[in-house]
Design an enzyme around this catalytic site. Structure first.
Site, PDB file in Angstrom:
ATOM      1  N   TYR A  14       4.483  -0.172  -0.946  1.00 46.23           N
ATOM      2  CA  TYR A  14       3.024  -0.265  -0.877  1.00 46.23           C
ATOM      3  C   TYR A  14       2.395  -0.931  -2.099  1.00 46.23           C
ATOM      4  O   TYR A  14       1.176  -1.106  -2.149  1.00 46.23           O
ATOM      5  CB  TYR A  14       2.423   1.144  -0.736  1.00 46.23           C
ATOM      6  CG  TYR A  14       2.894   1.898   0.482  1.00 46.23           C
ATOM      7  CD1 TYR A  14       2.362   1.627   1.745  1.00 46.23           C
ATOM      8  CD2 TYR A  14       3.869   2.887   0.382  1.00 46.23           C
ATOM      9  CE1 TYR A  14       2.789   2.318   2.865  1.00 46.23           C
ATOM     10  CE2 TYR A  14       4.312   3.588   1.498  1.00 46.23           C
ATOM     11  CZ  TYR A  14       3.767   3.293   2.736  1.00 46.23           C
ATOM     12  OH  TYR A  14       4.194   3.973   3.847  1.00 46.23           O
ATOM     13  N   HIS A  19      -4.831  -1.352  -0.203  1.00 44.72           N
ATOM     14  CA  HIS A  19      -5.138   0.064  -0.389  1.00 44.72           C
ATOM     15  C   HIS A  19      -4.742   0.553  -1.784  1.00 44.72           C
ATOM     16  O   HIS A  19      -5.172   1.626  -2.206  1.00 44.72           O
ATOM     17  CB  HIS A  19      -4.367   0.872   0.670  1.00 44.72           C
ATOM     18  CG  HIS A  19      -5.161   1.964   1.313  1.00 44.72           C
ATOM     19  ND1 HIS A  19      -6.545   2.059   1.269  1.00 44.72           N
ATOM     20  CD2 HIS A  19      -4.759   3.053   2.050  1.00 44.72           C
ATOM     21  CE1 HIS A  19      -6.939   3.133   1.941  1.00 44.72           C
ATOM     22  NE2 HIS A  19      -5.884   3.760   2.413  1.00 44.72           N
ATOM     23  N   ASN A  70      -3.822  10.437   1.784  1.00 45.59           N
ATOM     24  CA  ASN A  70      -4.538  11.503   2.493  1.00 45.59           C
ATOM     25  C   ASN A  70      -4.563  12.836   1.745  1.00 45.59           C
ATOM     26  O   ASN A  70      -5.366  13.704   2.070  1.00 45.59           O
ATOM     27  CB  ASN A  70      -3.913  11.740   3.877  1.00 45.59           C
ATOM     28  CG  ASN A  70      -4.050  10.537   4.790  1.00 45.59           C
ATOM     29  OD1 ASN A  70      -4.556   9.491   4.375  1.00 45.59           O
ATOM     30  ND2 ASN A  70      -3.622  10.673   6.014  1.00 45.59           N
ATOM     31  N   ASP A  95     -10.179   1.179  -3.203  1.00 47.10           N
ATOM     32  CA  ASP A  95     -10.517   0.015  -2.393  1.00 47.10           C
ATOM     33  C   ASP A  95     -11.752   0.332  -1.553  1.00 47.10           C
ATOM     34  O   ASP A  95     -11.960   1.458  -1.121  1.00 47.10           O
ATOM     35  CB  ASP A  95      -9.340  -0.360  -1.480  1.00 47.10           C
ATOM     36  CG  ASP A  95      -8.905   0.793  -0.588  1.00 47.10           C
ATOM     37  OD1 ASP A  95      -8.599   1.887  -1.125  1.00 47.10           O
ATOM     38  OD2 ASP A  95      -8.865   0.625   0.643  1.00 47.10           O
ATOM     39  N   ASN A 116      -9.764   8.018   3.355  1.00 50.29           N
ATOM     40  CA  ASN A 116      -9.062   9.305   3.373  1.00 50.29           C
ATOM     41  C   ASN A 116      -8.780   9.867   1.980  1.00 50.29           C
ATOM     42  O   ASN A 116      -8.733  11.081   1.800  1.00 50.29           O
ATOM     43  CB  ASN A 116      -7.755   9.179   4.161  1.00 50.29           C
ATOM     44  CG  ASN A 116      -8.003   9.013   5.647  1.00 50.29           C
ATOM     45  OD1 ASN A 116      -8.998   9.503   6.174  1.00 50.29           O
ATOM     46  ND2 ASN A 116      -7.117   8.317   6.330  1.00 50.29           N
TER      47      ASN A 116
END
Length: 200
Positions: A14, A19, A70, A95, A116
């Site tokens: 990631y 994000h 989350n 973001d 989230n």
């Protein structure tokens, strides 16, 4: 102590995602101000260090929650409880779909616009933390959002991403002046926008 949180997802998979721009901002603050290596603490990668300000050296905690987006609030709450950091001294870099790529805004409290990570922090700590909104733009359709934020920045985006994170790192002393208040917030936001204007 000031707590600066960057939001993102853990792992190399990631690392370049839109994000994860909050992680990128925190990494640049650490690099610019010579923070030591990150340690596994508070379900996060945590770095304690000193940022020199006009009021003298200030202690700062940098936090990159490793809980996945989350559950970011669990990590931030853990650190805030340990150090007794009030909500007014927590700033979260994240973001922002509702801002054009490269735009930067600071906001106290307010809605979460479906983010989230912000939702989790609000659930665990309350709404009155400072949000550093880093614009990534919107893909145009709601059903495309998930794939968009979990995709890497395009090569053409990298110059403004680097400019924005570098400007944040250089302006960080304005946030570290205690106590964090409206004056510093406005100065910081102006400095970042001046040094890293959003692409046309």
């Amino acid at each position: 102590m000031l707590c600066i949180v960057g939001l993102g997802n853990p792992g190399s998979k990631y690392a370049g995602n839109r994000h994860n721009i909050g992680f990128m901002a925190v990494d640049e603050i650490a690099r610019e101000h010579g923070f030591g290596p990150a340690r596994d603490k508070f379900q996060s990668l945590a770095q304690e260090g000193i940022i020199k300000t006009g009021d003298g050296p200030k202690k700062v905690l940098l936090l990159k929650p490793q809980t996945f987006m989350n559950e970011s609030g669990r990590a931030v709450q853990s650190a805030a409880s340990f150090y007794k950091i009030p909500l007014s001294q927590i700033i979260v870099f994240h973001d922002e779909l509702d801002l054009a790529p490269g735009k930067f805004r600071l906001k106290l409290g307010g809605g979460i616009a479906g983010h989230n990570g912000l939702r989790s922090i609000r659930q665990h700590l309350g709404p009155d933390f400072l949000r550093a909104r880093m614009g990534i733009g919107h893909p145009g359709h709601k059903e495309k959002v998930h794939g968009y934020v979990l995709s890497d920045f395009a090569k053409a985006d990298l110059p403004w991403v680097e400019d924005l994170t570098r400007a944040i790192g250089k302006a960080a002393p304005l946030l570290a002046e205690a106590p964090l208040g409206t004056d510093q917030v406005n100065k910081f936001s102006t400095r970042v926008t001046l040094n890293a204007p959003a692409p046309k």
